[in-house]
Design an enzyme around this catalytic site. Sequence first.
Site, PDB file in Angstrom:
ATOM      1  N   HIS A 189      -7.351  -5.492  -0.913  1.00  0.00           N
ATOM      2  CA  HIS A 189      -6.155  -4.690  -0.697  1.00  0.00           C
ATOM      3  C   HIS A 189      -5.156  -5.361   0.252  1.00  0.00           C
ATOM      4  CE1 HIS A 189      -3.944  -0.878  -0.693  1.00  0.00           C
ATOM      5  NE2 HIS A 189      -3.862  -0.972   0.617  1.00  0.00           N
ATOM      6  N   SER A 223       0.841  -1.205   0.000  1.00  0.00           N
ATOM      7  CA  SER A 223       0.000   0.000   0.000  1.00  0.00           C
ATOM      8  C   SER A 223       0.876   1.256   0.000  1.00  0.00           C
ATOM      9  CB  SER A 223      -0.951  -0.049   1.197  1.00  0.00           C
ATOM     10  OG  SER A 223      -1.935   0.937   1.105  1.00  0.00           O
ATOM     11  N   ASP A 271       4.077  24.015  -0.800  1.00  0.00           N
ATOM     12  CA  ASP A 271       5.476  23.850  -1.213  1.00  0.00           C
ATOM     13  C   ASP A 271       5.900  22.379  -1.218  1.00  0.00           C
ATOM     14  OD1 ASP A 271       5.365  23.493   1.518  1.00  0.00           O
ATOM     15  OD2 ASP A 271       7.109  24.736   1.982  1.00  0.00           O
TER      16      ASP A 271
END
Length: 433
Positions: free
Chosen positions: A411, A144, A358
């Site tokens: 998953h 993951s 940023d």
Amino acid sequence: MTVSYRQPGVVLTDRHFTVPLDHDAPTGETIELYAREVVASDKANQDQPWLVYLQGGPGFGANRFVGKGAWLGRALKEYRVLLLDQRGTGHSAPANRQTLPLRGTAAEQADYLTHFRADSIVRDCEAIRREVTGGAPWTVLGQSFGGFCTVNYLSTAPEGLTAAVVTGGLPSLDAHADDVYRAAYPRIERKVAAHYARYPQDVERARRIADHLLANDVVLPNGYRLTAEAFQSLGILLGGSEGSHRLHYLLEDAFVRTPQGSALSDAFQEEVQGLLSYASHPLYALVHEAIYGQDARPTDWSAERVRAEFPQFDAPKTLAGDAPLLFTGETIHPWMFDCDPALRPLRETAELLAARTDWKPLYDPARLAANEVPVAAAVYHDDMYVDTAHSLATARAIRGLRTWVTDEFEHDGVRAGGPRVLDRLLTLTRDEA
């Protein structure tokens, strides 16, 4: 000091490392990392190649195995394994409501947490690899979010890798968080529909619980404020192999009869608070959307904003009609920092991270296109947590990467599939299949 001890079939060794907080300022502040070395008992005195495991998340410490559980037994047939607690998790400079105030103001906490993304984790790996292997490259297994880290590894330090294996974790190379969640909500809706097809009795049960929460102020024993939206977030279970069944059993025990009428049962409340609380992994909530930040665009509570584009997830509107209540999935929302006592003190810090503009790029498409490291990735069909189309586009962008696309697992396939998933992927990296 290194300490070794035994469990059935394995020898474990606690390892500690010192790394820079900011790898661009190597003589500045340092943090302490922890990892657990694991080797099969009958190979404890043999030289073996190394495999480093990068856990999913972000914000979770490495698995605490007992013996050779899940994929570990397969890995130990040929590797020494390093189970790394990524920075901010487990025993590696944990970041939570108790420790973060040591950094100072919310702004100082947010600045600190910008160093807890995939790029810093990979540079940690490179710093400790030299100490662990004597400079030899190693194999990485990324599950993951650990797969996101692995793609960063291939982008920035491929010389450190003998091979790379990814399970359910090929990220989009250029998607903004908004793109991620626009793809996610329809996927989540499909998972909820599949759950209700399996357990049609849960349609009425879920509606009844949500109705109760809209009409009553419910505070769980640990202080968590259980709202209808918080209840919907239990849909995160639906991305795992047993998640639909776990959700069903949870819903069937929701109410109990009392002298005053019916109420949410103590057993239901106890289980729900364990599922919803971020006390053990607050970093997940704090930096989850930041893992998608790569340019001057803020993430700006992306999952919350994008959810407004899918009004079918709005509980009051749903309950005003006769449609099934939709659960949500792996999404972080600002209201969580009001509901969860483990997150409340960190609300301002989370707001500052959401507004940040940023973020540095995490992936290098040109370097990935020229990749020479053997790579294999399991891509789970209709994975609820990581978009399949995004994963396959990234697979095509990484030279030589071999995919195994399967609907056999959800998953958590690398855990639920035992040794099979890792064995298949290692075979692919070696061109043996």
